[in-house]
Design a protein around this motif. Structure first.
Motif, PDB file in Angstrom:
ATOM      1  N   TRP A 276       2.227 -27.126  40.552  1.00  0.00           N
ATOM      2  CA  TRP A 276       1.357 -26.585  39.529  1.00  0.00           C
ATOM      3  C   TRP A 276       0.770 -25.371  39.999  1.00  0.00           C
ATOM      4  CZ3 TRP A 276      -4.187 -25.185  41.343  1.00  0.00           C
ATOM      5  CH2 TRP A 276      -5.071 -25.301  40.556  1.00  0.00           C
ATOM      6  N   GLU A 279       2.639 -23.751  37.381  1.00  0.00           N
ATOM      7  CA  GLU A 279       2.696 -24.305  35.857  1.00  0.00           C
ATOM      8  C   GLU A 279       0.806 -23.175  36.051  1.00  0.00           C
ATOM      9  OE1 GLU A 279       2.083 -28.156  35.069  1.00  0.00           O
ATOM     10  OE2 GLU A 279       0.290 -28.031  33.522  1.00  0.00           O
ATOM     11  N   GLN A 280       0.039 -23.192  36.510  1.00  0.00           N
ATOM     12  CA  GLN A 280      -0.907 -22.437  36.184  1.00  0.00           C
ATOM     13  C   GLN A 280      -0.930 -21.052  35.931  1.00  0.00           C
ATOM     14  OE1 GLN A 280      -4.383 -24.609  36.281  1.00  0.00           O
ATOM     15  NE2 GLN A 280      -2.927 -26.497  36.034  1.00  0.00           N
TER      16      GLN A 280
END
Ligand code: FAD
Ligand code: EPU
Length: 338
Positions: A276, A279-280
């Motif tokens: 995550w 991805e951010q």
């Protein structure tokens, strides 16, 4: 002794990095271990033990000896109505062992279906997936000390297993050849579907009373839907560990980034999803010529054709930097850098 000098390594690492080793020696028979180790110890060269090469990144040619572990064999050490203890040679393929257990009704390993590599590497980083870690099943790890060929068995407690870690990756790194691993498995019906994705997959299949085969099939389906098959795209699974941070930082981050997934791991610690975070930072699916970050799983770095290990390593450094900058969290590489 089967030895190959100046040998290509491409098919011995799942990243598919095309480099070479000064020598590769195959270990096919337990009775050869001592002879091979005395030959290796006479050489003024570094030694690297390799199973399936699915958790390594070669950043250059390896100017040493690679010992390829091909030791085979599964035997039953003891058995009663409720459990069985298996001794499995280190060169057995992990997923084939899981399939053997599923077929024989030995419960415990099914959540670890489809993890690449060999049995000997499984205790190294305490492989884990879908709510199970191999430490839950290991009773003993059997080894040979590289320096003097003496035999040592380590109990589960002595291995000091932790998240993606054991003494073989820390205090005892590069000191022991793991020759076999003992596993305790249940012969009674018992399954672990604590990981949400398994339940959703079983529900989608209309299965309400799953067998270990059903759980194994569900895990295989989930994994195949997001992890690249190393036979098609070079990779080594998760390149980084999921970072464990203290509660104070976790709460601060939750305020700034409310959707950030956080998992409780101990009273004052939380685990974050590295995928995550990456991805951010905009890395997911990013491709640089012939390598990059996988489009379905940002934790997985990929080699589409002929990238070098150094290029992949540099990419990982860039990712570490941007995650540190955006979240103040330091990612640690899971893959062994050679
Ligand atoms: P190798 O890469 O050959 O070796 C790994 C390390 O162990 C090296 O340091 C090596 O020197 C040492 N070693 C290997 N064998 C021995 C031995 N007999 N004695 C002493 N040292 C030894 N891992 C997970 O935990 N969970 C996952 O879900 C997961 N999914 C993956 C998915 C994909 C697509 C890929 C490519 C990898 C994944 N991995 C996962 C990582 C990898 O599969 C595991 O770490 C596996 O246990 C590595 O096995 P190997 O035989 O390939 O080890
Ligand atoms: N996520 C994203 N974007 C991504 C990837 C993940 O937002 O690109 C989020 C997911 O939405 C989810 C969370 O991150 O909320 C966790 O994702 P997932 O369930 O896919 O698991 P993971 O934490 O990314 C870990 C292991 C895997 C293991 C799976 C399943 C580590 C470093 N990785 O991945 O192990 O298979 O859980 O249990 O712990 C490996 O070690 O090589 C490996 C593949």
């Amino acid at each position: 002794m089967i030895s190959h000098k100046n040998a290509p390594l491409k098919r011995h690492n799942t990243f598919g990095i095309a480099c070479k080793a000064a020598e590769i020696i195959e270990l096919n028979d337990f009775n050869e271990v001592k002879e091979l180790l005395s030959y290796i110890n006479e050489q003024p060269k570094e030694l690297l033990i390799l199973g399936g090469g699915s958790n390594v990144l070669f950043t250059k040619d390896f100017d040493g000896i690679i010992l390829l572990n091909n030791l085979k064999g599964i035997s039953i050490l003891s058995e009663n109505a409720s459990e069985v203890i298996l001794r499995v040679a280190a060169g057995e393929i992990w997923h084939e062992l899981v399939m053997y257990c599923v077929e024989n009704g030995y419960a415990g390993m099914e959540n670890l279906s489809l993890i690449p590599g060999k049995v000997g590497a499984s205790p190294m980083q305490n492989i884990g997936a879908y709510g199970v870690e191999v430490k839950d099943l290991i009773t003993q790890v059997n080894t040979i000390k590289l320096s003097d060929s003496s035999s040592h068995s380590f109990s589960n407690a002595e291995c000091k297993f932790d998240y993606r870690s054991s003494i073989f990756k820390t205090s005892h790194k590069n000191q022991y050849l793991i020759t076999s691993v003992d596993f305790r498995l249940s012969k009674l019906p018992s399954i672990n579907t604590s990981y949400g994705a398994i339940n959703s997959e079983l529900e989608a299949r209309n299965i309400s009373n799953p067998t270990i085969k059903d759980v194994s099939d569900a895990v295989i389906a989930i994994r195949s839907s997001k992890l690249p098959d190393p036979a098609k795209i070079g990779n080594a699974g998760s390149f980084f560990k999921n970072p464990v941070i203290d509660m104070q930082l976790a709460e601060k981050l939750k305020i700034t980034f409310p959707p950030m997934p956080q998992y409780e791991v101990a009273e004052n610690f939380r685990k974050l999803a590295a995928g995550w975070l990456i991805e951010q930072c905009g890395w997911k699916g990013k491709t640089i010529n012939n390598y990059g970050v996988h489009k379905l799983q940002a934790l997985v770095l990929v080699n589409y054709s002929d990238a070098t290990g150094q290029q992949i390593f540099d990419l990982s450094s860039g990712i570490i930097e941007s995650v540190k900058e955006k979240f103040g969290v330091l990612l640690e590489r899971e893959v062994n850098i050679i």
